[in-house]
Design a protein around this motif. Structure first.
Motif, PDB file in Angstrom:
ATOM      1  N   GLU A   1      18.215  48.714  39.384  1.00 24.20           N
ATOM      2  CA  GLU A   1      18.235  47.316  38.748  1.00 24.20           C
ATOM      3  C   GLU A   1      19.300  47.178  38.222  1.00 24.20           C
ATOM      4  O   GLU A   1      19.773  47.780  37.269  1.00 24.20           O
ATOM      5  CB  GLU A   1      16.684  47.311  37.849  1.00 24.20           C
ATOM      6  CG  GLU A   1      15.445  47.141  38.475  1.00 24.20           C
ATOM      7  CD  GLU A   1      14.419  47.067  37.518  1.00 24.20           C
ATOM      8  OE1 GLU A   1      14.295  46.353  36.659  1.00 24.20           O
ATOM      9  OE2 GLU A   1      13.523  47.803  37.757  1.00 24.20           O
ATOM     10  N   MET A   2      20.019  45.827  38.313  1.00 26.39           N
ATOM     11  CA  MET A   2      21.276  45.397  37.547  1.00 26.39           C
ATOM     12  C   MET A   2      20.814  44.028  36.800  1.00 26.39           C
ATOM     13  O   MET A   2      20.125  43.341  37.288  1.00 26.39           O
ATOM     14  CB  MET A   2      22.169  45.399  38.910  1.00 26.39           C
ATOM     15  CG  MET A   2      23.527  44.915  38.055  1.00 26.39           C
ATOM     16  SD  MET A   2      24.942  44.812  39.368  1.00 26.39           S
ATOM     17  CE  MET A   2      24.235  43.444  40.504  1.00 26.39           C
ATOM     18  N   GLN A   3      21.710  43.953  35.631  1.00 25.92           N
ATOM     19  CA  GLN A   3      21.721  42.841  34.945  1.00 25.92           C
ATOM     20  C   GLN A   3      23.179  42.621  34.581  1.00 25.92           C
ATOM     21  O   GLN A   3      23.832  43.561  34.249  1.00 25.92           O
ATOM     22  CB  GLN A   3      20.557  43.023  33.649  1.00 25.92           C
ATOM     23  CG  GLN A   3      20.504  41.881  32.752  1.00 25.92           C
ATOM     24  CD  GLN A   3      19.577  42.157  31.787  1.00 25.92           C
ATOM     25  OE1 GLN A   3      19.971  43.007  30.619  1.00 25.92           O
ATOM     26  NE2 GLN A   3      18.464  41.688  31.541  1.00 25.92           N
ATOM     27  N   ASP A   4      23.427  41.433  34.668  1.00 23.70           N
ATOM     28  CA  ASP A   4      24.857  40.924  34.106  1.00 23.70           C
ATOM     29  C   ASP A   4      24.735  40.855  32.330  1.00 23.70           C
ATOM     30  O   ASP A   4      23.589  40.763  31.809  1.00 23.70           O
ATOM     31  CB  ASP A   4      25.098  39.713  34.423  1.00 23.70           C
ATOM     32  CG  ASP A   4      25.497  39.139  35.703  1.00 23.70           C
ATOM     33  OD1 ASP A   4      25.413  40.415  36.433  1.00 23.70           O
ATOM     34  OD2 ASP A   4      25.146  38.087  36.155  1.00 23.70           O
TER      35      ASP A   4
ATOM     36  N   THR B   1      30.671  43.248  32.205  1.00 19.14           N
ATOM     37  CA  THR B   1      29.739  44.165  31.579  1.00 19.14           C
ATOM     38  C   THR B   1      28.361  44.007  32.503  1.00 19.14           C
ATOM     39  O   THR B   1      28.078  42.784  32.714  1.00 19.14           O
ATOM     40  CB  THR B   1      29.515  44.199  30.221  1.00 19.14           C
ATOM     41  OG1 THR B   1      30.699  44.019  29.377  1.00 19.14           O
ATOM     42  CG2 THR B   1      28.636  45.026  29.816  1.00 19.14           C
ATOM     43  N   TYR B   2      28.078  45.137  32.815  1.00 17.78           N
ATOM     44  CA  TYR B   2      26.709  45.128  33.734  1.00 17.78           C
ATOM     45  C   TYR B   2      25.959  46.126  33.119  1.00 17.78           C
ATOM     46  O   TYR B   2      26.358  47.182  32.571  1.00 17.78           O
ATOM     47  CB  TYR B   2      27.021  45.403  35.127  1.00 17.78           C
ATOM     48  CG  TYR B   2      27.782  44.430  35.996  1.00 17.78           C
ATOM     49  CD1 TYR B   2      27.171  43.335  36.566  1.00 17.78           C
ATOM     50  CD2 TYR B   2      29.304  44.630  36.159  1.00 17.78           C
ATOM     51  CE1 TYR B   2      28.036  42.348  37.101  1.00 17.78           C
ATOM     52  CE2 TYR B   2      29.792  43.835  36.758  1.00 17.78           C
ATOM     53  CZ  TYR B   2      29.309  42.393  37.215  1.00 17.78           C
ATOM     54  OH  TYR B   2      30.165  41.530  38.058  1.00 17.78           O
ATOM     55  N   ARG B   3      24.539  46.184  33.526  1.00 15.10           N
ATOM     56  CA  ARG B   3      23.847  47.135  32.883  1.00 15.10           C
ATOM     57  C   ARG B   3      22.833  47.435  33.991  1.00 15.10           C
ATOM     58  O   ARG B   3      22.568  46.801  34.956  1.00 15.10           O
ATOM     59  CB  ARG B   3      22.701  46.663  31.909  1.00 15.10           C
ATOM     60  CG  ARG B   3      23.274  46.189  30.449  1.00 15.10           C
ATOM     61  CD  ARG B   3      22.495  45.716  29.400  1.00 15.10           C
ATOM     62  NE  ARG B   3      22.167  44.376  29.548  1.00 15.10           N
ATOM     63  CZ  ARG B   3      22.595  43.523  29.022  1.00 15.10           C
ATOM     64  NH1 ARG B   3      24.051  43.684  28.220  1.00 15.10           N
ATOM     65  NH2 ARG B   3      22.487  42.151  29.129  1.00 15.10           N
ATOM     66  N   LEU B   4      22.588  48.610  34.296  1.00  8.91           N
ATOM     67  CA  LEU B   4      21.704  49.461  35.322  1.00  8.91           C
ATOM     68  C   LEU B   4      20.732  50.194  34.753  1.00  8.91           C
ATOM     69  O   LEU B   4      21.028  51.056  33.861  1.00  8.91           O
ATOM     70  CB  LEU B   4      22.846  50.451  36.178  1.00  8.91           C
ATOM     71  CG  LEU B   4      24.057  49.634  36.828  1.00  8.91           C
ATOM     72  CD1 LEU B   4      24.831  50.879  37.473  1.00  8.91           C
ATOM     73  CD2 LEU B   4      23.732  48.416  37.684  1.00  8.91           C
TER      74      LEU B   4
ATOM     75  N   VAL C   1      25.978  45.255  44.242  1.00  8.23           N
ATOM     76  CA  VAL C   1      24.755  44.547  44.700  1.00  8.23           C
ATOM     77  C   VAL C   1      24.163  45.187  45.887  1.00  8.23           C
ATOM     78  O   VAL C   1      23.085  45.225  46.154  1.00  8.23           O
ATOM     79  CB  VAL C   1      25.185  42.958  45.252  1.00  8.23           C
ATOM     80  CG1 VAL C   1      24.149  42.299  45.989  1.00  8.23           C
ATOM     81  CG2 VAL C   1      25.670  42.238  44.108  1.00  8.23           C
ATOM     82  N   ALA C   2      24.877  45.798  46.802  1.00  9.05           N
ATOM     83  CA  ALA C   2      24.474  46.480  47.922  1.00  9.05           C
ATOM     84  C   ALA C   2      23.416  47.768  47.418  1.00  9.05           C
ATOM     85  O   ALA C   2      22.475  47.835  47.948  1.00  9.05           O
ATOM     86  CB  ALA C   2      25.684  47.335  48.642  1.00  9.05           C
ATOM     87  N   GLU C   3      23.721  48.332  46.351  1.00  8.71           N
ATOM     88  CA  GLU C   3      22.896  49.449  45.600  1.00  8.71           C
ATOM     89  C   GLU C   3      21.781  48.927  45.035  1.00  8.71           C
ATOM     90  O   GLU C   3      20.543  49.456  45.289  1.00  8.71           O
ATOM     91  CB  GLU C   3      23.927  50.379  44.630  1.00  8.71           C
ATOM     92  CG  GLU C   3      24.893  51.262  45.495  1.00  8.71           C
ATOM     93  CD  GLU C   3      24.369  52.207  46.515  1.00  8.71           C
ATOM     94  OE1 GLU C   3      23.506  52.801  46.281  1.00  8.71           O
ATOM     95  OE2 GLU C   3      25.268  52.327  47.497  1.00  8.71           O
ATOM     96  N   THR C   4      21.892  47.717  44.623  1.00  6.13           N
ATOM     97  CA  THR C   4      20.745  46.999  44.049  1.00  6.13           C
ATOM     98  C   THR C   4      19.624  46.531  45.266  1.00  6.13           C
ATOM     99  O   THR C   4      18.574  46.987  45.079  1.00  6.13           O
ATOM    100  CB  THR C   4      21.206  45.709  43.161  1.00  6.13           C
ATOM    101  OG1 THR C   4      21.897  46.105  42.079  1.00  6.13           O
ATOM    102  CG2 THR C   4      20.068  44.789  42.527  1.00  6.13           C
TER     103      THR C   4
END
Length: 171
Positions: free
Chosen positions: A159-162, A98-101, A150-153
């Protein structure tokens, strides 16, 4: 005949229940306005209190879609004046990540365009405006997904969070 979830678990029926999970706050007290997150889950045949998570968590850090959990029916006045299912423990991991953007550099048509793009990659996506929760099923190439996220971050798109990582791409 009920659908098989995995070698071990079988779904009891084609319906969902809502399971309430307490949210673990970060050191700054985030999220400030929420203490609980509700996720949809399918009851399993093996036990009346076992469920498979079907929603993608937005705030939880230790559970993913596909996990099998145990929940108990309780009366919790903080949530409701009626009995609700409250999370008790994880029984089995489903192998999902699961990731949060949080969208930053929006494209025309966002957030719908980004949601559609993520879904085309085989991901399960839920969004609340510019806040997007994504589920990476075990059947999807985790390494390719990680490289893309990661590339889009790095490009500043989001912003991305695990949320909850159960499978790590090592190659």
């Amino acid at each position: 005949m009920p659908a098989t979830v995995s070698r071990k678990w079988e779904i009891a029926g084609d319906y969902f229940v809502e399971v309430w999970f307490p949210i673990e706050k970060d050191k700054d007290g985030y999220p400030k306005s929420k203490n609980w997150e509700q996720l949809l889950a399918r009851p399993l045949l093996e036990s009346e209190d076992y469920f498979q998570i079907e929603s993608v968590p937005f705030f939880l850090k230790n559970v993913s879609r596909g996990d099998v959990i145990q929940a108990r029916l309780v009366c919790n006045p903080e949530i409701s004046d009626q009995e609700v299912f409250c999370f008790d423990r994880i029984v089995d991991r489903g192998g999902h990540n699961t990731y949060r953007l949080l969208l930053r550099k929006k494209r025309p048509g966002d957030p719908q365009e980004t949601v559609a793009e993520l879904m085309q990659k085989g991901l399960v996506v839920e969004n609340e405006g510019d806040f997007i929760a994504i589920d990476v099923p075990p059947s999807v190439d985790q390494k390719a997904v990680d490289e893309y996220l990661v590339a889009e971050t790095r490009a500043g798109r989001w912003e991305m969070q695990d949320g909850c990582l159960q499978t790590i791409a090592t190659q």
